[in-house]
Design a protein around this motif. Structure first.
Motif, PDB file in Angstrom:
ATOM      1  N   UNK A  78      10.970   1.865 -24.238  1.00 50.02           N
ATOM      2  CA  UNK A  78      10.418   0.986 -23.207  1.00 50.02           C
ATOM      3  C   UNK A  78       8.920   1.250 -23.055  1.00 50.02           C
ATOM      4  N   UNK A  79       8.148   0.169 -22.950  1.00 52.11           N
ATOM      5  CA  UNK A  79       6.688   0.285 -22.906  1.00 52.11           C
ATOM      6  C   UNK A  79       6.146  -0.439 -21.683  1.00 52.11           C
ATOM      7  N   UNK A  80       5.343   0.287 -20.919  1.00 54.47           N
ATOM      8  CA  UNK A  80       4.608  -0.291 -19.796  1.00 54.47           C
ATOM      9  C   UNK A  80       3.170  -0.512 -20.252  1.00 54.47           C
ATOM     10  N   UNK A  81       2.660  -1.718 -20.051  1.00 56.15           N
ATOM     11  CA  UNK A  81       1.268  -1.981 -20.408  1.00 56.15           C
ATOM     12  C   UNK A  81       0.494  -2.411 -19.169  1.00 56.15           C
ATOM     13  N   UNK A  82      -0.792  -2.083 -19.195  1.00 60.65           N
ATOM     14  CA  UNK A  82      -1.690  -2.514 -18.118  1.00 60.65           C
ATOM     15  C   UNK A  82      -2.600  -3.607 -18.655  1.00 60.65           C
ATOM     16  N   UNK A  83      -2.482  -4.803 -18.093  1.00 62.57           N
ATOM     17  CA  UNK A  83      -3.318  -5.943 -18.482  1.00 62.57           C
ATOM     18  C   UNK A  83      -3.340  -6.141 -19.995  1.00 62.57           C
ATOM     19  N   UNK A  84      -2.168  -6.117 -20.604  1.00 61.29           N
ATOM     20  CA  UNK A  84      -2.095  -6.390 -22.035  1.00 61.29           C
ATOM     21  C   UNK A  84      -2.675  -7.765 -22.323  1.00 61.29           C
ATOM     22  N   UNK A  85      -3.440  -7.874 -23.399  1.00 66.63           N
ATOM     23  CA  UNK A  85      -4.155  -9.125 -23.675  1.00 66.63           C
ATOM     24  C   UNK A  85      -3.212 -10.279 -23.989  1.00 66.63           C
ATOM     25  N   UNK A  86      -2.039  -9.957 -24.563  1.00 61.15           N
ATOM     26  CA  UNK A  86      -1.034 -10.983 -24.853  1.00 61.15           C
ATOM     27  C   UNK A  86       0.351 -10.416 -24.554  1.00 61.15           C
TER      28      UNK A  86
END
Length: 338
Positions: free
Chosen positions: A244-252
């Motif tokens: 599982x991956x949490x991203x911050x403001x991923x571009x897409x």
């Protein structure tokens, strides 16, 4: 007679990408040598038994039939077919599909990269595209997940100032580490700003926080229960291993991610990631089929087979590319025409 291959390195992360190719070359009874640019200062990254060619004349005498490159450029005056194997899986970043006129073969990872590069090949008509998978992942598909005493959270942000979450998430990462509920591991990109590295080094004395020095990110991903990032190649590498991956403001941001847009959302996102649903896992599996469907650990051998195909059919004439050729000659202090 054994075939000769060259592994071209400018960044520390290139070793982990190219070593599976070296292993495949050796398994075939052939020979691989490394060329590491002097300005990189990373020749100490070689392992015992790995051979370095220290100057251009050595490369020419070695006369490789192919040069494997995980970066954007390669000396045009090196012998051999020039093969792009890519430094990451992050196809969303600006420049991933830039064509710089150096390569004869692009070894792509899955449909999401193969299809755009195939269209570019039809447009430019001097290179070929073959889907092989990414060699860095070869050793890591078959592994036994360890049971961590407490959740291990890997934070692997990008270095790009416009995309990095390092400054914005600092207080949240500090709070997670100080809580004692998690073990936080941070892996900087080699190009991360020194001031950002210094900021997080202030946390280095905390019991549950560690700055990892390993050049290879994949074992860290394997160990982790959750990965936090932004718009980095670590995102796709983690998803491909089912994390599982949490991203911050991923571009897409795609469905397979838990994407947040405010720092205060991180704690809730972490709770969601640690109680991962079957639906979310299905989204990851669907994404894998598009990004990197190969799970057999044989991408390096496919790259060698694709390279052999290009050697047999012959390369096409590349554009003059005079400015870039001059720049790489200047960087390597080599001004001969050939």
């Amino acid at each position: 007679m054994p075939k000769h291959y060259l592994l071209y390195v400018e960044q520390p992360y290139s070793f982990a990408i190219l070593r599976p190719i070296q292993d495949a070359i050796r398994a075939n009874g052939d020979k691989a040598c490394w060329f590491i640019t002097k300005r990189s200062g990373i020749a100490n990254g070689l392992l015992e038994g790995e051979q370095q060619l220290k100057n251009i004349e050595d490369v020419k005498n070695f006369n490789p039939c192919a040069v494997f490159v995980p970066g954007n450029v390669v000396p045009d005056f090196f012998p051999g077919v020039k093969v792009q194997v890519f430094h990451g899986l992050e196809y969303k970043k600006k420049g991933h599909f830039a064509i710089r006129g150096f390569f004869d073969l692009y070894c792509t990872h899955g449909p999401l990269t193969t299809e755009p590069f195939t269209r570019l090949a039809e447009k430019h008509r001097y290179f070929r595209v073959i889907e092989t998978g990414w060699p860095k992942l070869d050793p890591y598909f078959n592994y036994e997940k360890r049971q961590n005493e407490k959740p291990v959270i890997l934070y692997a942000p990008t270095f790009s100032p416009n995309l990095s979450s390092l400054e914005i998430l600092f207080e949240q990462i500090k709070s997670l580490a100080s809580s004692g509920d998690y073990d936080i591991k941070l892996k900087f990109h080699p190009k991360t700003k020194p001031q950002w590295q210094k900021l997080y080094q202030t946390l280095a004395e905390m019991e549950h926080f560690e700055i990892c020095q390993n050049d290879n990110l994949i074992p860290l991903i394997q160990h982790a229960d959750v990965v936090i990032s932004d718009t980095s190649s670590a995102v796709d590498e983690s998803l491909l291993l089912g994390k599982p991956v949490i991203t911050f403001n991923n571009s897409q941001p795609q469905d397979a991610l838990i994407n947040i847009t405010a720092a205060e959302q991180l704690t809730n996102a972490l709770e969601q990631a640690l109680s991962f649903s079957d639906e979310q896992q299905l989204k990851i599996n669907q994404y894998i089929t598009q990004v990197h469907p190969f799970t057999d650990g044989n991408s390096a051998q496919r790259i060698l087979a694709a390279t052999a195909q290009i050697i047999e059919t012959g390369v096409m004439q590349k554009p003059l590319n005079l400015l870039r050729r001059y720049k790489i000659r200047k960087a390597l202090n080599y001004m001969k025409l050939k």
